[in-house]
Design a protein around this motif. Structure first.
Motif, PDB file in Angstrom:
ATOM      1  N   LEU A 187     -15.175  -9.752  19.023  1.00 10.13           N
ATOM      2  CA  LEU A 187     -14.942  -9.913  20.459  1.00 10.13           C
ATOM      3  C   LEU A 187     -13.531  -9.496  20.847  1.00 10.13           C
ATOM      4  O   LEU A 187     -13.273  -9.134  21.994  1.00 10.13           O
ATOM      5  N   ARG A 188     -12.588  -9.556  19.870  1.00  8.39           N
ATOM      6  CA  ARG A 188     -11.202  -9.174  20.113  1.00  8.39           C
ATOM      7  C   ARG A 188     -10.731  -8.268  18.976  1.00  8.39           C
ATOM      8  O   ARG A 188      -9.868  -8.651  18.167  1.00  8.39           O
ATOM      9  N   PRO A 189     -11.281  -7.075  18.895  1.00  4.83           N
ATOM     10  CA  PRO A 189     -10.969  -6.186  17.764  1.00  4.83           C
ATOM     11  C   PRO A 189      -9.513  -5.741  17.761  1.00  4.83           C
ATOM     12  O   PRO A 189      -8.900  -5.565  18.807  1.00  4.83           O
ATOM     13  N   GLU A 190      -8.965  -5.592  16.540  1.00  2.00           N
ATOM     14  CA  GLU A 190      -7.607  -5.075  16.365  1.00  2.00           C
ATOM     15  C   GLU A 190      -7.700  -3.678  15.773  1.00  2.00           C
ATOM     16  O   GLU A 190      -8.720  -3.006  15.881  1.00  2.00           O
ATOM     17  N   ARG A 191      -6.636  -3.259  15.138  1.00  2.00           N
ATOM     18  CA  ARG A 191      -6.633  -1.936  14.523  1.00  2.00           C
ATOM     19  C   ARG A 191      -5.818  -1.987  13.241  1.00  2.00           C
ATOM     20  O   ARG A 191      -4.933  -2.836  13.086  1.00  2.00           O
ATOM     21  N   LEU A 192      -6.133  -1.085  12.331  1.00  2.00           N
ATOM     22  CA  LEU A 192      -5.394  -0.985  11.071  1.00  2.00           C
ATOM     23  C   LEU A 192      -4.574   0.292  11.107  1.00  2.00           C
ATOM     24  O   LEU A 192      -5.120   1.389  11.207  1.00  2.00           O
ATOM     25  N   GLU A 193      -3.263   0.139  11.046  1.00  2.00           N
ATOM     26  CA  GLU A 193      -2.382   1.292  11.076  1.00  2.00           C
ATOM     27  C   GLU A 193      -1.405   1.210   9.909  1.00  2.00           C
ATOM     28  O   GLU A 193      -0.943   0.118   9.556  1.00  2.00           O
ATOM     29  N   ALA A 194      -1.095   2.352   9.337  1.00  2.00           N
ATOM     30  CA  ALA A 194      -0.102   2.383   8.262  1.00  2.00           C
ATOM     31  C   ALA A 194       1.270   2.090   8.839  1.00  2.00           C
ATOM     32  O   ALA A 194       1.567   2.424   9.981  1.00  2.00           O
ATOM     33  N   GLY A 195       2.112   1.453   8.026  1.00  2.00           N
ATOM     34  CA  GLY A 195       3.463   1.123   8.468  1.00  2.00           C
ATOM     35  C   GLY A 195       4.312   2.378   8.609  1.00  2.00           C
ATOM     36  O   GLY A 195       3.880   3.487   8.285  1.00  2.00           O
ATOM     37  N   PRO A 196       5.536   2.209   9.087  1.00  2.00           N
ATOM     38  CA  PRO A 196       6.434   3.359   9.225  1.00  2.00           C
ATOM     39  C   PRO A 196       6.605   4.103   7.910  1.00  2.00           C
ATOM     40  O   PRO A 196       6.555   3.504   6.839  1.00  2.00           O
ATOM     41  N   GLY A 197       6.821   5.396   8.031  1.00  2.00           N
ATOM     42  CA  GLY A 197       6.915   6.233   6.840  1.00  2.00           C
ATOM     43  C   GLY A 197       7.986   5.773   5.858  1.00  2.00           C
ATOM     44  O   GLY A 197       7.714   5.453   4.722  1.00  2.00           O
ATOM     45  N   GLY A 198       9.240   5.729   6.313  1.00  2.00           N
ATOM     46  CA  GLY A 198      10.317   5.271   5.438  1.00  2.00           C
ATOM     47  C   GLY A 198      10.555   6.246   4.295  1.00  2.00           C
ATOM     48  O   GLY A 198      10.001   7.337   4.232  1.00  2.00           O
ATOM     49  N   ALA A 199      11.390   5.815   3.371  1.00  2.00           N
ATOM     50  CA  ALA A 199      11.734   6.660   2.228  1.00  2.00           C
ATOM     51  C   ALA A 199      10.591   6.676   1.225  1.00  2.00           C
ATOM     52  O   ALA A 199       9.786   5.755   1.158  1.00  2.00           O
ATOM     53  N   ALA A 200      10.579   7.755   0.432  1.00  2.00           N
ATOM     54  CA  ALA A 200       9.556   7.863  -0.605  1.00  2.00           C
ATOM     55  C   ALA A 200       9.774   6.781  -1.653  1.00  2.00           C
ATOM     56  O   ALA A 200      10.906   6.412  -1.969  1.00  2.00           O
ATOM     57  N   LEU A 201       8.677   6.272  -2.199  1.00  2.00           N
ATOM     58  CA  LEU A 201       8.747   5.238  -3.232  1.00  2.00           C
ATOM     59  C   LEU A 201       8.605   5.869  -4.604  1.00  2.00           C
ATOM     60  O   LEU A 201       7.845   6.821  -4.788  1.00  2.00           O
ATOM     61  N   THR A 202       9.332   5.331  -5.562  1.00  2.00           N
ATOM     62  CA  THR A 202       9.120   5.730  -6.949  1.00  2.00           C
ATOM     63  C   THR A 202       7.821   5.103  -7.439  1.00  2.00           C
ATOM     64  O   THR A 202       7.245   4.230  -6.774  1.00  2.00           O
ATOM     65  N   ARG A 203       7.365   5.502  -8.622  1.00  2.00           N
ATOM     66  CA  ARG A 203       6.157   4.894  -9.179  1.00  2.00           C
ATOM     67  C   ARG A 203       6.353   3.391  -9.370  1.00  2.00           C
ATOM     68  O   ARG A 203       5.479   2.587  -9.039  1.00  2.00           O
ATOM     69  N   ALA A 204       7.530   3.020  -9.885  1.00  2.00           N
ATOM     70  CA  ALA A 204       7.816   1.605 -10.095  1.00  2.00           C
ATOM     71  C   ALA A 204       7.876   0.857  -8.764  1.00  2.00           C
ATOM     72  O   ALA A 204       7.392  -0.276  -8.642  1.00  2.00           O
ATOM     73  N   GLY A 205       8.452   1.500  -7.763  1.00  2.00           N
ATOM     74  CA  GLY A 205       8.550   0.874  -6.447  1.00  2.00           C
ATOM     75  C   GLY A 205       7.187   0.683  -5.812  1.00  2.00           C
ATOM     76  O   GLY A 205       6.896  -0.369  -5.230  1.00  2.00           O
ATOM     77  N   ALA A 206       6.333   1.712  -5.922  1.00  2.00           N
ATOM     78  CA  ALA A 206       4.978   1.612  -5.365  1.00  2.00           C
ATOM     79  C   ALA A 206       4.189   0.526  -6.078  1.00  2.00           C
ATOM     80  O   ALA A 206       3.454  -0.247  -5.445  1.00  2.00           O
ATOM     81  N   LEU A 207       4.343   0.455  -7.413  1.00  2.00           N
ATOM     82  CA  LEU A 207       3.625  -0.556  -8.184  1.00  2.00           C
ATOM     83  C   LEU A 207       4.099  -1.961  -7.817  1.00  2.00           C
ATOM     84  O   LEU A 207       3.284  -2.885  -7.684  1.00  2.00           O
ATOM     85  N   ALA A 208       5.407  -2.112  -7.635  1.00  2.00           N
ATOM     86  CA  ALA A 208       5.947  -3.428  -7.268  1.00  2.00           C
ATOM     87  C   ALA A 208       5.444  -3.849  -5.897  1.00  2.00           C
ATOM     88  O   ALA A 208       5.075  -5.019  -5.685  1.00  2.00           O
ATOM     89  N   ARG A 209       5.399  -2.910  -4.960  1.00  2.07           N
ATOM     90  CA  ARG A 209       4.939  -3.243  -3.615  1.00  2.07           C
ATOM     91  C   ARG A 209       3.469  -3.637  -3.614  1.00  2.07           C
ATOM     92  O   ARG A 209       3.092  -4.652  -3.017  1.00  2.07           O
TER      93      ARG A 209
END
Length: 209
Positions: A94-116
């Motif tokens: 009845l009150r639908p929202e939306r799914l949007e990706a967050g701001p781009g920001g800096a690229a993540l390393t593999r370790a950073g992506a895994l931690a997030r």
């Protein structure tokens, strides 16, 4: 046929719980749009879901093996939770929202992506409520021979969702940014959850009569 039914039940239940607006899905969508460590992020999310679901089914299954009456209690609890989740999904429609990706920001390393992604996945208490307790209790209440196909079905749903979201981000992002799409999804999820709840109640009725 006896193995298909629990597989489909696990698939439907897991998919109904995982398709939602949340930080984890938004992060997977972001990584997919950036084409950055997508396989790592998708694989981690799917593997965590599979491990937690399997642990829930196995752990609760062992408990139920020594206390059969808990099957009825957990089935009733699962039916109540599924019914509540189904009604909640219908209310969200009845009150639908939306799914949007967050701001781009800096690229993540593999370790950073895994931690997030680990933080979004493992530090969210709802993950354990959904996978270990809810999916685990429904799966453990199945006959012992149905445990494995149930877990495989639930794990497959998780893998299908995250692979679609991560690798199909370019195509899915415009769709998930539309509230109408979430209205339709929530209507389908609500109907599916209420159907599963009714199935558990029928199972309880059959066991007690």
């Amino acid at each position: 046929m006896t193995q298909i039914a629990p597989l489909l039940t696990g698939f439907a239940l897991s998919l109904g719980l995982i398709v939602a607006i949340g930080a984890q899905n938004a992060f997977v969508l972001r990584q997919g749009l950036r084409r950055e460590h997508v396989a790592l992020v998708v694989g981690f999310c799917a593997a965590c879901d599979l491990a937690l679901i399997a642990a829930g089914v196995a752990g609760l299954g062992a408990v139920l093996g020594t206390a059969p009456r808990l099957v009825t209690v957990l089935s009733l609890g699962g039916a109540g939770f599924l019914g509540w989740d189904g009604v909640s999904a219908l209310r969200r429609a009845l009150r639908p929202e939306r799914l949007e990706a967050g701001p781009g920001g800096a690229a993540l390393t593999r370790a950073g992506a895994l931690a997030r992604v680990a933080g979004f996945t493992l530090l969210n208490p709802h993950v354990y409520l959904d996978t270990v307790l809810l999916v685990g209790s429904v799966g453990a209440a199945q006959p012992a021979a149905a445990h494995l196909p149930f877990v495989l079905g639930a794990g497959l749903a998780s893998a299908v969702w995250f692979v679609s979201l991560g690798f199909g981000a370019r195509f899915l992002a415009p769709l998930f940014a539309r509230p109408l799409a979430w209205r339709v999804l929530d209507l389908l999820i609500g109907a599916m959850m209420l159907t599963l709840a009714a199935g558990l109640l029928r199972q309880v009725w059959a066991m007690t009569t």
